[in-house]
Design a protein around this motif. Structure first.
Motif, PDB file in Angstrom:
ATOM      1  N   PRO A  70       0.855  -1.126  -0.053  1.00 35.60           N
ATOM      2  CA  PRO A  70      -0.022  -0.003   0.135  1.00 35.60           C
ATOM      3  C   PRO A  70       0.932   1.287   0.172  1.00 35.60           C
ATOM      4  O   PRO A  70       2.024   1.251   0.302  1.00 35.60           O
ATOM      5  N   ARG A  71       0.324   2.345  -0.409  1.00 37.68           N
ATOM      6  CA  ARG A  71       0.829   3.647  -0.472  1.00 37.68           C
ATOM      7  C   ARG A  71       1.816   3.992   0.666  1.00 37.68           C
ATOM      8  O   ARG A  71       3.152   4.393   0.522  1.00 37.68           O
ATOM      9  N   GLY A  72       1.168   3.972   1.822  1.00 37.37           N
ATOM     10  CA  GLY A  72       2.062   4.324   3.145  1.00 37.37           C
ATOM     11  C   GLY A  72       3.382   3.260   3.088  1.00 37.37           C
ATOM     12  O   GLY A  72       4.443   3.749   3.657  1.00 37.37           O
ATOM     13  N   TRP A  73       3.167   1.993   2.898  1.00 33.01           N
ATOM     14  CA  TRP A  73       4.224   1.066   2.988  1.00 33.01           C
ATOM     15  C   TRP A  73       5.374   1.583   2.065  1.00 33.01           C
ATOM     16  O   TRP A  73       6.589   1.561   2.079  1.00 33.01           O
ATOM     17  N   ARG A  74       4.996   1.531   0.820  1.00 33.10           N
ATOM     18  CA  ARG A  74       5.963   1.946  -0.351  1.00 33.10           C
ATOM     19  C   ARG A  74       6.832   3.274  -0.036  1.00 33.10           C
ATOM     20  O   ARG A  74       7.630   3.420  -0.313  1.00 33.10           O
ATOM     21  N   GLN A  75       5.865   4.301   0.622  1.00 33.54           N
ATOM     22  CA  GLN A  75       6.596   5.546   0.963  1.00 33.54           C
ATOM     23  C   GLN A  75       7.599   5.511   2.057  1.00 33.54           C
ATOM     24  O   GLN A  75       8.671   6.030   2.188  1.00 33.54           O
ATOM     25  N   SER A  76       7.224   4.716   3.056  1.00 38.05           N
ATOM     26  CA  SER A  76       8.104   4.370   4.205  1.00 38.05           C
ATOM     27  C   SER A  76       9.446   3.748   3.601  1.00 38.05           C
ATOM     28  O   SER A  76      10.548   3.686   4.111  1.00 38.05           O
ATOM     29  N   LEU A  77       9.230   2.696   2.752  1.00 34.85           N
ATOM     30  CA  LEU A  77      10.441   1.868   2.128  1.00 34.85           C
ATOM     31  C   LEU A  77      11.142   2.935   1.356  1.00 34.85           C
ATOM     32  O   LEU A  77      12.457   3.010   1.508  1.00 34.85           O
ATOM     33  N   LEU A  78      10.566   3.842   0.539  1.00 29.67           N
ATOM     34  CA  LEU A  78      11.318   4.944  -0.302  1.00 29.67           C
ATOM     35  C   LEU A  78      12.064   5.676   0.720  1.00 29.67           C
ATOM     36  O   LEU A  78      13.193   6.064   0.607  1.00 29.67           O
ATOM     37  N   SER A  79      11.757   6.139   1.781  1.00 27.23           N
ATOM     38  CA  SER A  79      12.414   6.796   2.738  1.00 27.23           C
ATOM     39  C   SER A  79      13.578   6.299   3.402  1.00 27.23           C
ATOM     40  O   SER A  79      14.582   6.867   3.610  1.00 27.23           O
ATOM     41  N   ALA A  80      13.154   4.850   3.753  1.00 27.32           N
ATOM     42  CA  ALA A  80      14.382   3.917   4.409  1.00 27.32           C
ATOM     43  C   ALA A  80      15.448   3.769   3.191  1.00 27.32           C
ATOM     44  O   ALA A  80      16.726   3.831   3.685  1.00 27.32           O
ATOM     45  N   VAL A  81      14.947   3.528   2.271  1.00 26.55           N
ATOM     46  CA  VAL A  81      16.174   3.384   0.880  1.00 26.55           C
ATOM     47  C   VAL A  81      16.992   4.562   0.999  1.00 26.55           C
ATOM     48  O   VAL A  81      18.026   4.429   0.752  1.00 26.55           O
ATOM     49  N   GLY A  82      16.047   5.833   0.843  1.00 23.35           N
ATOM     50  CA  GLY A  82      16.961   7.135   0.771  1.00 23.35           C
ATOM     51  C   GLY A  82      17.891   7.275   1.798  1.00 23.35           C
ATOM     52  O   GLY A  82      18.924   8.212   1.389  1.00 23.35           O
ATOM     53  N   GLU A  83      17.568   7.036   2.949  1.00 23.76           N
ATOM     54  CA  GLU A  83      18.917   6.942   4.100  1.00 23.76           C
ATOM     55  C   GLU A  83      20.078   6.347   3.556  1.00 23.76           C
ATOM     56  O   GLU A  83      21.262   6.785   4.216  1.00 23.76           O
ATOM     57  N   SER A  84      20.075   5.062   2.867  1.00 18.82           N
ATOM     58  CA  SER A  84      21.200   4.808   2.436  1.00 18.82           C
ATOM     59  C   SER A  84      21.830   4.851   1.097  1.00 18.82           C
ATOM     60  O   SER A  84      22.783   5.012   0.884  1.00 18.82           O
ATOM     61  N   PHE A  85      20.724   5.401   0.354  1.00 16.43           N
ATOM     62  CA  PHE A  85      20.991   5.492  -1.174  1.00 16.43           C
ATOM     63  C   PHE A  85      20.251   6.701  -1.419  1.00 16.43           C
ATOM     64  O   PHE A  85      19.246   6.814  -2.064  1.00 16.43           O
ATOM     65  N   PRO A  86      20.871   7.971  -1.368  1.00 20.19           N
ATOM     66  CA  PRO A  86      20.359   9.249  -1.469  1.00 20.19           C
ATOM     67  C   PRO A  86      19.848   9.563  -3.146  1.00 20.19           C
ATOM     68  O   PRO A  86      18.855  10.453  -3.157  1.00 20.19           O
ATOM     69  N   THR A  87      20.590   8.863  -3.889  1.00 20.32           N
ATOM     70  CA  THR A  87      20.223   9.098  -5.185  1.00 20.32           C
ATOM     71  C   THR A  87      19.239   7.889  -5.680  1.00 20.32           C
ATOM     72  O   THR A  87      19.546   6.914  -6.285  1.00 20.32           O
ATOM     73  N   ILE A  88      18.024   8.462  -5.848  1.00 22.67           N
ATOM     74  CA  ILE A  88      16.764   7.803  -6.122  1.00 22.67           C
ATOM     75  C   ILE A  88      16.253   8.146  -7.275  1.00 22.67           C
ATOM     76  O   ILE A  88      16.018   9.432  -7.311  1.00 22.67           O
ATOM     77  N   ARG A  89      15.745   7.274  -8.419  1.00 22.21           N
ATOM     78  CA  ARG A  89      14.924   7.940  -9.559  1.00 22.21           C
ATOM     79  C   ARG A  89      13.724   7.021  -9.660  1.00 22.21           C
ATOM     80  O   ARG A  89      13.697   5.843  -9.408  1.00 22.21           O
ATOM     81  N   ILE A  90      12.496   7.604 -10.221  1.00 23.68           N
ATOM     82  CA  ILE A  90      11.342   7.041 -10.394  1.00 23.68           C
ATOM     83  C   ILE A  90      10.845   7.405 -11.738  1.00 23.68           C
ATOM     84  O   ILE A  90      10.542   8.429 -12.272  1.00 23.68           O
ATOM     85  N   SER A  91      10.965   6.563 -12.929  1.00 24.97           N
ATOM     86  CA  SER A  91      10.824   6.747 -14.019  1.00 24.97           C
ATOM     87  C   SER A  91       9.404   6.656 -14.438  1.00 24.97           C
ATOM     88  O   SER A  91       9.033   7.039 -15.587  1.00 24.97           O
ATOM     89  N   GLY A  92       8.567   5.572 -13.700  1.00 24.90           N
ATOM     90  CA  GLY A  92       7.412   5.372 -14.122  1.00 24.90           C
ATOM     91  C   GLY A  92       7.300   4.101 -15.243  1.00 24.90           C
ATOM     92  O   GLY A  92       6.013   3.978 -15.821  1.00 24.90           O
ATOM     93  N   ILE A 122      17.141  -3.760   4.297  1.00 27.33           N
ATOM     94  CA  ILE A 122      16.097  -2.380   4.597  1.00 27.33           C
ATOM     95  C   ILE A 122      14.701  -2.988   4.469  1.00 27.33           C
ATOM     96  O   ILE A 122      13.901  -2.546   5.445  1.00 27.33           O
ATOM     97  N   ILE A 123      14.419  -3.775   3.809  1.00 31.39           N
ATOM     98  CA  ILE A 123      13.035  -4.234   3.502  1.00 31.39           C
ATOM     99  C   ILE A 123      12.628  -5.104   4.901  1.00 31.39           C
ATOM    100  O   ILE A 123      11.363  -4.984   5.517  1.00 31.39           O
ATOM    101  N   ALA A 124      13.426  -5.907   5.127  1.00 34.90           N
ATOM    102  CA  ALA A 124      13.337  -6.733   6.290  1.00 34.90           C
ATOM    103  C   ALA A 124      13.106  -6.046   7.606  1.00 34.90           C
ATOM    104  O   ALA A 124      12.379  -6.364   8.560  1.00 34.90           O
ATOM    105  N   GLY A 125      13.803  -4.479   7.716  1.00 33.17           N
ATOM    106  CA  GLY A 125      13.742  -4.088   8.823  1.00 33.17           C
ATOM    107  C   GLY A 125      12.056  -3.362   8.981  1.00 33.17           C
ATOM    108  O   GLY A 125      12.124  -2.673   9.957  1.00 33.17           O
TER     109      GLY A 125
END
Length: 261
Positions: free
Chosen positions: A157-179, A249-252
């Motif tokens: 769901p949206r909230g989980w994806r956005q939490s994951l995005l934030s968590a991934v960004g802590e380790s990898f600040p360069t994130i791209r969303i292409s669509g 990150i996902i496991a956390g």
């Protein structure tokens, strides 16, 4: 088989380039749509691949038998919303499946002049040159991330994806969303990204990219870290180091109730 796939994609790419910005024609579930060009390209791919190889074709627009022992899987335009808007992050995807595994793959990004191909056991090529997925010292470690918009009551769901995005960004600040899932996977195989997290359950989105990344030396699982299969929901992929960190990150995170879309 790769030659047959590339010949079919060559024809399809000409149609693709000539009709950029095509209007929506068919409305699908969840606000998705197809253009007349999606339909035209899939018809062309079905005709050419069927005539050249005699194998069945399973595609996004006209369906087919996804469980054939051996058969083609096609997505005529992956990233149709981008295509209709004139945005170049869109692709033609073709994969040959054999006993549940992709064995031939073509991902063509006509508006970027980029084509990635692979045959199982033969490596991955980008515009004809062999590529290996590896981290390059001194360069940013970029991650391709799937859509962060989803139904609030759905899996991932949206909230989980956005939490994951934030968590991934802590380790990898360069994130791209292409669509485009296909673009994310192909560009990971080609080295533009060191890893990717996508959420699509659709074989036509995932099959080609899975083989491309594997043959480039990357690690591919589903989002839960299990071996990828044609029925997997989502793809987690990247260099061995990046894949392992994304898995941590996902496991956390507190996961959704299940991993079905």
């Amino acid at each position: 088989m790769l030659a047959a796939a590339e010949a079919a994609v060559d024809e399809a790419a000409a149609v693709f380039r000539a009709n950029l910005g095509a209007d929506p024609l068919i409305t699908k579930a969840r606000g998705d749509f197809a253009t007349e060009i999606d339909l035209a390209i899939e018809r062309l791919l079905r005709d050419r691949l069927g005539a050249a190889t005699g194998l069945p074709v399973y595609g996004e627009e006209f369906g087919g038998d996804a469980d054939s022992a051996t058969g083609w899987v096609v997505d005529p335009i992956d990233g149709t919303t981008n295509y209709a808007a004139g945005f170049p992050a869109c692709a033609i995807l073709v994969a040959l499946m054999h006993r549940g595994e992709p064995v031939v793959a073509v991902a063509d990004l006509p508006l970027m002049g980029l084509r990635l191909t692979a045959v199982r056991g033969g490596g991955t090529r980008r515009n004809g040159e062999e590529v290996t997925l590896a981290e390059t010292p001194g360069r940013p470690v970029a991650i391709a991330f799937g859509s962060v918009i989803a139904r609030r009551d759905g899996t991932f769901p949206r909230g989980w994806r956005q939490s994951l995005l934030s968590a991934v960004g802590e380790s990898f600040p360069t994130i791209r969303i292409s669509g485009s899932v296909g673009v994310d996977l192909a560009c990971t195989a080609g080295g533009a990204f060191a890893g990717t997290v996508t959420f699509s359950p659709n074989l036509w989105d995932n099959a080609a990219g899975v083989l491309l990344i594997r043959e480039a030396g990357g690690v591919v699982t589903d989002v839960a870290g299990r071996p990828w299969t044609p029925r997997s929901v989502g793809v987690l992929a990247g260099t061995p180091t990046v894949h392992a960190r994304l898995r941590e990150i996902i496991a956390g995170l507190q996961p959704p109730a299940d991993f079905r879309a």
